[in-house]
Design a protein around this motif. Structure first.
Motif, mmCIF file in Angstrom:
data_model
loop_
_atom_site.group_PDB
_atom_site.id
_atom_site.type_symbol
_atom_site.label_atom_id
_atom_site.label_comp_id
_atom_site.label_asym_id
_atom_site.label_seq_id
_atom_site.Cartn_x
_atom_site.Cartn_y
_atom_site.Cartn_z
ATOM 1 N N GLN A 50 -7.819 -0.311 -7.812
ATOM 2 C CA GLN A 50 -6.587 -1.378 -8.225
ATOM 3 C C GLN A 50 -5.866 -1.217 -6.900
ATOM 4 O O GLN A 50 -4.695 -2.165 -6.667
ATOM 5 C CB GLN A 50 -5.788 -0.771 -9.201
ATOM 6 C CG GLN A 50 -5.459 0.743 -9.274
ATOM 7 C CD GLN A 50 -4.938 1.168 -10.242
ATOM 8 O OE1 GLN A 50 -4.242 0.669 -11.401
ATOM 9 N NE2 GLN A 50 -5.178 2.607 -10.995
ATOM 10 N N PHE A 51 -5.794 -0.059 -6.021
ATOM 11 C CA PHE A 51 -5.094 -0.196 -4.705
ATOM 12 C C PHE A 51 -5.977 -0.259 -3.680
ATOM 13 O O PHE A 51 -6.989 0.228 -3.676
ATOM 14 C CB PHE A 51 -4.218 1.004 -4.730
ATOM 15 C CG PHE A 51 -3.120 1.364 -5.662
ATOM 16 C CD1 PHE A 51 -1.729 0.885 -5.244
ATOM 17 C CD2 PHE A 51 -3.466 1.823 -6.839
ATOM 18 C CE1 PHE A 51 -0.820 1.014 -6.051
ATOM 19 C CE2 PHE A 51 -2.178 1.640 -7.746
ATOM 20 C CZ PHE A 51 -0.903 1.455 -7.300
ATOM 21 N N VAL A 52 -5.669 -0.981 -2.532
ATOM 22 C CA VAL A 52 -6.323 -1.375 -1.474
ATOM 23 C C VAL A 52 -5.527 -0.969 -0.045
ATOM 24 O O VAL A 52 -4.385 -1.374 -0.268
ATOM 25 C CB VAL A 52 -6.763 -2.883 -1.366
ATOM 26 C CG1 VAL A 52 -7.744 -2.972 -0.035
ATOM 27 C CG2 VAL A 52 -7.704 -3.217 -2.522
ATOM 28 N N ARG A 53 -6.103 -0.301 0.754
ATOM 29 C CA ARG A 53 -5.560 0.083 1.970
ATOM 30 C C ARG A 53 -5.208 -1.270 2.902
ATOM 31 O O ARG A 53 -6.157 -2.279 2.968
ATOM 32 C CB ARG A 53 -6.370 1.029 2.690
ATOM 33 C CG ARG A 53 -5.647 1.854 3.873
ATOM 34 C CD ARG A 53 -6.036 3.265 4.008
ATOM 35 N NE ARG A 53 -5.222 3.966 4.674
ATOM 36 C CZ ARG A 53 -5.215 5.232 4.712
ATOM 37 N NH1 ARG A 53 -6.072 5.833 4.017
ATOM 38 N NH2 ARG A 53 -4.354 6.081 5.365
ATOM 39 N N CYS A 54 -3.989 -1.489 2.956
ATOM 40 C CA CYS A 54 -3.635 -2.512 4.117
ATOM 41 C C CYS A 54 -3.088 -2.198 5.503
ATOM 42 O O CYS A 54 -2.593 -3.317 6.323
ATOM 43 C CB CYS A 54 -2.643 -3.172 3.435
ATOM 44 S SG CYS A 54 -1.038 -2.439 2.829
ATOM 45 N N HIS A 55 -2.944 -0.877 5.686
ATOM 46 C CA HIS A 55 -2.532 -0.285 6.979
ATOM 47 C C HIS A 55 -2.637 1.065 6.909
ATOM 48 O O HIS A 55 -3.234 1.773 5.794
ATOM 49 C CB HIS A 55 -0.855 -0.560 6.911
ATOM 50 C CG HIS A 55 -0.437 -0.433 8.024
ATOM 51 N ND1 HIS A 55 0.255 0.971 8.704
ATOM 52 C CD2 HIS A 55 0.204 -1.254 9.258
ATOM 53 C CE1 HIS A 55 0.977 0.893 9.916
ATOM 54 N NE2 HIS A 55 0.794 -0.470 10.146
#
Length: 238
Positions: free
Chosen positions: A189-194
């Protein structure tokens, strides 16, 4: 098998320890006096299974079960209250012992634990617990108590030295954990974006002209150049 006993009453811990001492396949037993200490012991002691009381001050056994990291230990609830049986099994408990229980009832719980441990070993899994189930809440130690943060309330995550900032509509508490380890426990549900941030994918509205993620509530979240392609692909397939 490594066992953690969690109960706020010393006599109850002592009795269960004595009963478990006769089990030849138990290699180590540790104790915790409350839910906060239990989660600390899970990290340092790495139990295979937890015998967990339900009603405890500050943090209940159900809250502990919902806050176990992945992969989690197997959980057997041991309580004097029968009304928690349904939520206990909803929390993936292996068994529910109603106090006072005798040696025969404990043996049935131990047999279920052994069968589950053997099943996991046969499947080549490296730790017991609720496999593939992301955390539903996080417990954050704060001055004066412990805050329960439902994962569903978290919009995005940001590193801050040895902590992760949990950005929610109600505030931004600090959890002492690495972002990498936390993401392993939260599922897809959470994706690394930085390199210093991750976002709940379902809340992303767009990528603005400055190359930032814009959430549906207008919050701006940093988007690193090396993560942009993966984020755009994830958004296209959500």
């Amino acid at each position: 098998m490594r066992i953690l006993i969690v109960d706020d009453e010393r006599p109850a811990r002592d009795k269960l320890r004595r009963m478990l001492a006769h089990e030849s396949d138990i290699t180590a037993i540790e104790e915790a006096r409350d839910g906060v200490e239990a989660l600390e012991k899970v990290e340092t002691f790495a139990p295979d299974a937890i015998f967990l009381d339900v009603q405890m001050p500050e943090v209940s056994g159900l809250e502990v079960a919902a806050s176990l990291p992945h992969p989690a230990p197997l959980v057997v609830f041991a309580t004097a209250f029968d009304e928690y049986a349904v939520p206990a099994f909803d929390a993936n408990a292996i068994d529910y012992l109603l106090k006072p229980f005798d040696a025969a009832r404990l043996q049935r719980a131990m047999q279920r634990l052994r069968e589950r441990v053997a099943s996991r070993a046969a499947q080549g899994e490296n730790a017991p617990g609720a496999v593939g189930l992301p955390l539903r809440q996080l417990l954050v130690n704060e001055r004066g108590g412990t805050r329960v943060v439902p994962v569903a309330d978290i919009q995005w995550l940001e590193t801050a030295d040895n902590y992760v900032v949990l950005h929610t509509a109600q505030g931004a508490p600090l959890l002492r954990q690495t972002l990498t380890d936390l993401l392993d426990s939260l599922g897809s549900q959470f994706v690394r974006c930085h390199r210093r941030a991750a976002v709940r994918l379902a809340l992303v509205d767009k990528v603005d002209l400055q190359g930032q993620l814009v959430l549906r509530n207008g919050t701006l979240v940093p988007l690193g150049r090396n993560f942009k392609a993966a984020i755009l692909d994830a958004l296209a397939h959500r």
